[in-house]
Every structure is written in C-alpha cells, then in structure tokens.
Design a protein around this motif. Structure first.
Motif, PDB file in Angstrom:
ATOM      1  N   MET A  55       0.747  -0.899   0.073  1.00  0.00           N
ATOM      2  CA  MET A  55      -0.349   0.166   0.280  1.00  0.00           C
ATOM      3  C   MET A  55       0.764   1.442  -0.243  1.00  0.00           C
ATOM      4  O   MET A  55       0.308   2.347   0.036  1.00  0.00           O
ATOM      5  N   GLU A  56       1.857   1.117   1.077  1.00  0.00           N
ATOM      6  CA  GLU A  56       2.640   2.849   0.926  1.00  0.00           C
ATOM      7  C   GLU A  56       3.196   1.959  -0.613  1.00  0.00           C
ATOM      8  O   GLU A  56       3.474   4.055  -1.482  1.00  0.00           O
ATOM      9  N   VAL A  57       3.408   1.196  -1.555  1.00  0.00           N
ATOM     10  CA  VAL A  57       4.461   1.690  -2.668  1.00  0.00           C
ATOM     11  C   VAL A  57       3.232   2.249  -4.003  1.00  0.00           C
ATOM     12  O   VAL A  57       3.818   3.414  -4.904  1.00  0.00           O
ATOM     13  N   THR A  58       2.569   1.602  -3.505  1.00  0.00           N
ATOM     14  CA  THR A  58       0.735   2.607  -4.655  1.00  0.00           C
ATOM     15  C   THR A  58       1.105   3.425  -4.322  1.00  0.00           C
ATOM     16  O   THR A  58       0.563   4.404  -5.120  1.00  0.00           O
ATOM     17  N   SER A  59      -0.058   4.547  -2.760  1.00  0.00           N
ATOM     18  CA  SER A  59      -0.034   5.355  -2.616  1.00  0.00           C
ATOM     19  C   SER A  59       0.965   6.244  -3.059  1.00  0.00           C
ATOM     20  O   SER A  59       0.995   7.789  -2.896  1.00  0.00           O
ATOM     21  N   THR A  60       2.434   5.724  -3.315  1.00  0.00           N
ATOM     22  CA  THR A  60       3.477   6.880  -3.419  1.00  0.00           C
ATOM     23  C   THR A  60       3.197   6.885  -5.435  1.00  0.00           C
ATOM     24  O   THR A  60       3.408   8.152  -5.477  1.00  0.00           O
ATOM     25  N   ALA A  61       3.037   6.327  -5.726  1.00  0.00           N
ATOM     26  CA  ALA A  61       2.812   5.866  -6.860  1.00  0.00           C
ATOM     27  C   ALA A  61       1.191   6.878  -7.941  1.00  0.00           C
ATOM     28  O   ALA A  61       1.722   7.970  -8.253  1.00  0.00           O
ATOM     29  N   TYR A  62       0.685   7.227  -6.537  1.00  0.00           N
ATOM     30  CA  TYR A  62       0.271   7.730  -6.441  1.00  0.00           C
ATOM     31  C   TYR A  62      -0.302   9.777  -6.737  1.00  0.00           C
ATOM     32  O   TYR A  62      -0.549  10.399  -7.292  1.00  0.00           O
ATOM     33  N   ALA A  63       0.592   9.702  -5.888  1.00  0.00           N
ATOM     34  CA  ALA A  63       0.835  10.727  -5.201  1.00  0.00           C
ATOM     35  C   ALA A  63       2.251  11.306  -5.883  1.00  0.00           C
ATOM     36  O   ALA A  63       1.985  12.602  -6.049  1.00  0.00           O
ATOM     37  N   LEU A  64       2.941  10.923  -6.940  1.00  0.00           N
ATOM     38  CA  LEU A  64       4.002  11.056  -7.508  1.00  0.00           C
ATOM     39  C   LEU A  64       3.639  12.273  -8.481  1.00  0.00           C
ATOM     40  O   LEU A  64       4.449  13.593  -8.447  1.00  0.00           O
ATOM     41  N   PRO A  65       2.627  12.592  -9.256  1.00  0.00           N
ATOM     42  CA  PRO A  65       2.331  13.678 -10.380  1.00  0.00           C
ATOM     43  C   PRO A  65       2.505  14.355  -9.379  1.00  0.00           C
ATOM     44  O   PRO A  65       2.248  15.482 -10.074  1.00  0.00           O
ATOM     45  N   GLY A  66       1.431  15.025  -8.765  1.00  0.00           N
ATOM     46  CA  GLY A  66       0.685  15.701  -8.135  1.00  0.00           C
ATOM     47  C   GLY A  66       2.076  16.390  -7.040  1.00  0.00           C
ATOM     48  O   GLY A  66       1.813  17.724  -8.115  1.00  0.00           O
TER      49      GLY A  66
END
Length: 322
Positions: A55-66
């Motif tokens: 979940m940490e990995v996916t959350s990081t990927a979601y937050a990266l573009p913003g």
C-alpha cells in the motif's frame, strides 16, 4: 561601439528591465509554495498512514504526479520573485548570473520538498527516487523563470494554479457529477462516466487556466504600459498544459521506477497505472489545446477595440521583441 549600437543596447536593457519588473509576483510565489507544501504534506500523510508495504508503494505512485507538478510550478514562481527582487534592487547582473540565481532558487525549493519525502524512510531507494524527482522538477521550474518573457511564465503559473483548483473542486463533487454523466450500477457505465468526467474536467480546467493567464498578462500590461504580441498570449494560455506536460515527462522518466514497482504489486494495479498514465496524458493535451484556443479568442476580441491611450501604450504589439 558606435552610438547607434549603444542606443540599441540601452533600449534593449530598458525593455528587459521593464519585462522583469513586471513579473514580480510575491503573491504568486506564496500561493505556489503553499500548493507545493500541501501536496507534499498530503503525500507524506497518505504514505505513512499505510501499514502494508504494498500500500505504501501504490500510495507513493499515486502521489508522485501531483507532487511533481506542484514542485515545478513552485520552483518557477519563487525564482521569478527572486529575480524580480534582484532587478528592482539593481543587482540583476548578467544573463549568466540571473540563470545561476534562478537555478539555485529552484534547487533550494526542490531540496526542501525532497527532504519531506526522503525522510519517510531513508533505508530504501523508493523515496529517494521520489525526492530526487521533486527536486529535479523544482530546478527545471527555476530554469523556466529565465525565459525571455517572465510575465508569460508568471501567467502560465497562475493558470497552472487555476487548473489545480478546478481539479480539486470538481473532484470534490464527483458524487453528483458522475451520476449526471451516466454512472450506474454496471462497470461499463461507471467507466464511461469516468471518461466523460476526465474530459469535462480537462476542458473546464484548460478554459479557466487560459482566462486567468490572459488576465495576468493584461494586468502586467496595465502596470508597465507595454504589452506582448498575441502569440505570447496563446503561449500563456497553453502554458498550464505545457507545464503539466513537462511534469508528465518527468514522472515517466525520473519517477519511472516508482510506477514500475507499483505495477508489480498486482495485475489490477498494473492495469490501474496504465489507465492513469493514459488519462493524465489525454488530460494534459486537452488542457494545452483548449488553453491556447481560449487565449487566442480572448485576445482576438480585444484587438481594435482598445482605447486610444491603450493603443499608444501597446504600440509595440507587432514588434517581434514583444
């Protein structure tokens, strides 16, 4: 140096100084810095709130573009404010000095942002990649502040902030917007509504961002008594989309390892990442073209209708020097 060359150089320096002075935007720098801080704080809170590593990995990927988008715009806005301050105080220096100052300012902004991400976990490479991407985005933003027409860069930054605000407002209204677009109980209807939502959001964001950029250039015109040519209005209108395009390129290159790792969590997550990549790219293209078209229409409507005093002040519109 001949007298004619000296006069040309003096006139060019005066125009350059007025151009830089008009781009002074402490308010813009403050707004963009708050935007960047908010995005990074939100990303950190979301990531650290997960207990499972996946979940940490996916959350990081979601937050990266913003985080990358906010960092690039903040780097440009803060660098513009610093350059304008140096110009007003008579310490603008040569082009090389200004470029070094702008790059250094962007790097400092990016370093501060990177620290907030890297300190989540200093043992792994994941957050180092995200922090490095954030720092690179802010540094590139600082370099953009050195472009020939700072007022156009500043207008594009205001437009980018507007695009962000429109996105936040519309996203908060999804509960009634999606059903209005045809979202129902089936997967097909939900996917179709999501596609229409992205399209509508992109069009409205491009429209609003271009109008704000146009108004920012008009405000600079009133302050300085000089104007830029209509192609630069089109560039300012497309500016938010172009900035987002740079951010998307950074996300897919410097931050590619984060996205790849998120895609390895599961087949579903891989599909989601691929869909998000395509959706972001389509959105950026729509914002860019809608923004450019809107700005051209906005400035076109004012041509030939300005007051005589305004016409005299804007007599250099057709000059390729802006």
């Amino acid at each position: 140096m001949s007298e004619a060359d000296s006069e040309v150089k003096t006139a060019g320096s005066a125009q350059e100084g007025a151009e830089r002075a008009s781009s002074n935007g402490v308010l813009l720098a403050a707004v963009c810095a708050v935007w960047m801080a908010t995005m990074l704080w939100s990303a950190r809170a979301t990531i650290t709130g997960r207990t499972a590593a996946e979940m940490e990995v996916t959350s990081t990927a979601y937050a990266l573009p913003g985080a990358v988008s906010a960092s690039l715009v903040a780097g440009a806005a803060v660098a513009l404010a610093v350059l304008a301050f140096l110009t007003r105080s008579g310490r603008g220096g040569s082009v090389t000095v200004r470029f070094a100052v702008a790059i250094g300012t962007g790097l400092c902004v990016g370093a501060l942002g990177a620290v907030s991400i890297i300190t989540i976990n200093t043992a792994g490479w994941l957050y180092s990649v995200v922090g490095g991407t954030v720092a690179a985005a802010a540094t590139i933003g600082g370099a953009l502040a050195c472009l020939r027409y700072p007022r156009v860069t500043a207008a594009a930054c205001w437009g980018a902030v507007t695009v962000f605000v429109v996105g936040v407002v519309l996203s908060s209204q999804q509960d009634w917007v999606l059903p209005a677009l045809g979202s129902g109980d089936t997967v097909e209807s939900q996917a179709g509504a999501a596609g229409w939502f992205t399209f509508v959001q992109s069009v409205l964001a491009g429209l609003a961002g271009a109008l704000v950029a146009y108004r920012a250039l008009r405000h600079a015109r009133r302050r300085t008594g000089t104007d830029v040519g209509w192609p630069l209005y089109a560039l300012a209108g497309a500016g938010p989309g172009l900035l987002l395009m740079i951010c998307e390129a950074l996300t897919r290159t410097a931050g590619s390892r984060v996205l790849e790792l998120a895609g390895k969590v599961s087949e579903l997550e891989l599909t989601v990442q691929q869909m998000l990549n395509g959706s972001r790219l389509n959105s950026v293209l729509i914002v860019t073209f809608v923004g450019a078209f809107t700005a051209i229409i906005a400035v076109g409507r004012t041509m030939g209708t300005a007051a005589p005093a305004d016409d005299a002040a804007a007599s250099g519109d057709d000059d390729p020097q802006g």
